[in-house]
Enzyme design. Structure first.
Site, PDB file in Angstrom:
ATOM      1  N   GLU A  11       0.888  -1.300   0.016  1.00 50.41           N
ATOM      2  CA  GLU A  11       0.082   0.022   0.152  1.00 50.41           C
ATOM      3  C   GLU A  11       0.773   1.153  -0.171  1.00 50.41           C
ATOM      4  O   GLU A  11       0.406   2.201  -0.376  1.00 50.41           O
ATOM      5  CB  GLU A  11      -0.949  -0.070   1.125  1.00 50.41           C
ATOM      6  CG  GLU A  11      -2.290  -0.791   1.046  1.00 50.41           C
ATOM      7  CD  GLU A  11      -2.783  -0.562  -0.303  1.00 50.41           C
ATOM      8  OE1 GLU A  11      -3.153   0.562  -0.805  1.00 50.41           O
ATOM      9  OE2 GLU A  11      -3.345  -1.492  -1.024  1.00 50.41           O
ATOM     10  N   ASP A  71      10.334  -3.072  -9.335  1.00 52.61           N
ATOM     11  CA  ASP A  71      11.403  -3.795  -8.546  1.00 52.61           C
ATOM     12  C   ASP A  71      12.218  -2.728  -8.178  1.00 52.61           C
ATOM     13  O   ASP A  71      12.863  -2.033  -8.800  1.00 52.61           O
ATOM     14  CB  ASP A  71      11.953  -5.187  -9.149  1.00 52.61           C
ATOM     15  CG  ASP A  71      12.387  -5.915  -8.059  1.00 52.61           C
ATOM     16  OD1 ASP A  71      11.774  -6.468  -7.098  1.00 52.61           O
ATOM     17  OD2 ASP A  71      13.864  -6.273  -8.340  1.00 52.61           O
ATOM     18  N   TYR A 156      13.984   0.997   4.007  1.00 52.37           N
ATOM     19  CA  TYR A 156      15.127   1.292   4.347  1.00 52.37           C
ATOM     20  C   TYR A 156      15.354   2.641   4.692  1.00 52.37           C
ATOM     21  O   TYR A 156      16.314   3.286   4.781  1.00 52.37           O
ATOM     22  CB  TYR A 156      16.168   0.753   3.430  1.00 52.37           C
ATOM     23  CG  TYR A 156      16.284  -0.838   3.383  1.00 52.37           C
ATOM     24  CD1 TYR A 156      17.064  -1.451   4.239  1.00 52.37           C
ATOM     25  CD2 TYR A 156      15.763  -1.434   2.280  1.00 52.37           C
ATOM     26  CE1 TYR A 156      17.080  -2.910   4.298  1.00 52.37           C
ATOM     27  CE2 TYR A 156      15.794  -2.757   2.430  1.00 52.37           C
ATOM     28  CZ  TYR A 156      16.424  -3.508   3.323  1.00 52.37           C
ATOM     29  OH  TYR A 156      16.559  -5.123   3.115  1.00 52.37           O
ATOM     30  N   HIS A 182      14.104   7.375  -6.088  1.00 50.34           N
ATOM     31  CA  HIS A 182      14.329   6.453  -7.198  1.00 50.34           C
ATOM     32  C   HIS A 182      12.859   5.982  -7.812  1.00 50.34           C
ATOM     33  O   HIS A 182      12.747   6.005  -9.246  1.00 50.34           O
ATOM     34  CB  HIS A 182      15.264   5.238  -6.556  1.00 50.34           C
ATOM     35  CG  HIS A 182      14.319   4.616  -5.607  1.00 50.34           C
ATOM     36  ND1 HIS A 182      14.059   5.411  -4.267  1.00 50.34           N
ATOM     37  CD2 HIS A 182      13.895   3.221  -5.470  1.00 50.34           C
ATOM     38  CE1 HIS A 182      13.356   4.400  -3.362  1.00 50.34           C
ATOM     39  NE2 HIS A 182      13.321   3.154  -3.995  1.00 50.34           N
TER      40      HIS A 182
END
Length: 198
Positions: A11, A71, A156, A182
């Site tokens: 989510e 990914d 992270y 990113h």
């Protein structure tokens, strides 16, 4: 209205995607929304690209609709770019990120400055109904912090320190993070590629 299935059950990722691509004529739906949460996706690729394509193709083969998948992961240079493609499964899929984060900090206890260099990588794969595959990649460079900091973000983010910002990505507001992240970069690039198609 164009419906795009996002091959994820996360989510937090869905929230980021909807915040980054604000289009009234595109509806992003998750696997849960489509009742596809139980579909088994075997992510056995060696690269972020391969895994993103595997995820998107698996769902596209079932639905025949436009599917995007991401990914993403953390590459720590001091650890030979680990956890890399195994970021989500690092130390076991059900291991809390606080445990993973503190484990990485411990592994880097002797590393200083640029030795702590790391990056977040995100690859987005889009599979069109005709089987055409489009991929984009986004990265953000930083360092591993010395302790967890920040309540925003997930995964992270609390240990990913941005020297130019003087904080971790978990200390940034969602808006500021999406601008430089990113995932934000990969999604923006994908959006530009799709503009001529949608």
């Amino acid at each position: 209205m164009t419906k795009i299935i996002v091959a994820t059950g996360n989510e937090n990722k869905m929230k980021e995607i909807r915040q980054i691509i604000k289009r009234d004529d595109i509806q992003f739906v998750s696997l849960k929304d489509e009742g596809l949460s139980d579909v088994e996706i075997v992510e056995d690729g060696d690269t972020f690209e391969e895994n993103a394509i595997i995820k998107a193709k698996t769902i596209a083969d079932i639905t025949g609709t436009i599917v995007i998948a991401d990914d993403s992961g953390l590459e720590v240079d001091y650890l030979d770019k680990a956890p890399g493609v195994y970021s989500a499964r690092y130390m076991g899929e059900d291991t809390p990120y606080t445990v993973k984060n503190n484990h990485i900090i411990e592994l880097l206890k002797d590393a200083r400055g640029v030795e702590r260099s790391a990056r977040f990588v995100c690859v987005i794969a889009c599979v069109m109904p005709d089987g055409n595959v489009i991929t984009t990649r986004g990265t953000i460079e930083g360092q591993i912090g010395y302790e967890e900091k920040g309540e925003n973000g997930f995964g992270y983010d609390p240990i990913f320190y941005l020297p130019e910002k003087g904080c971790t990505t978990a200390e940034l507001s969602p808006e500021d993070k999406n601008e430089i992240s990113h995932r934000g970069r990969a999604l923006t690039a994908m959006y530009k590629k799709l503009e001529g198609v949608l």
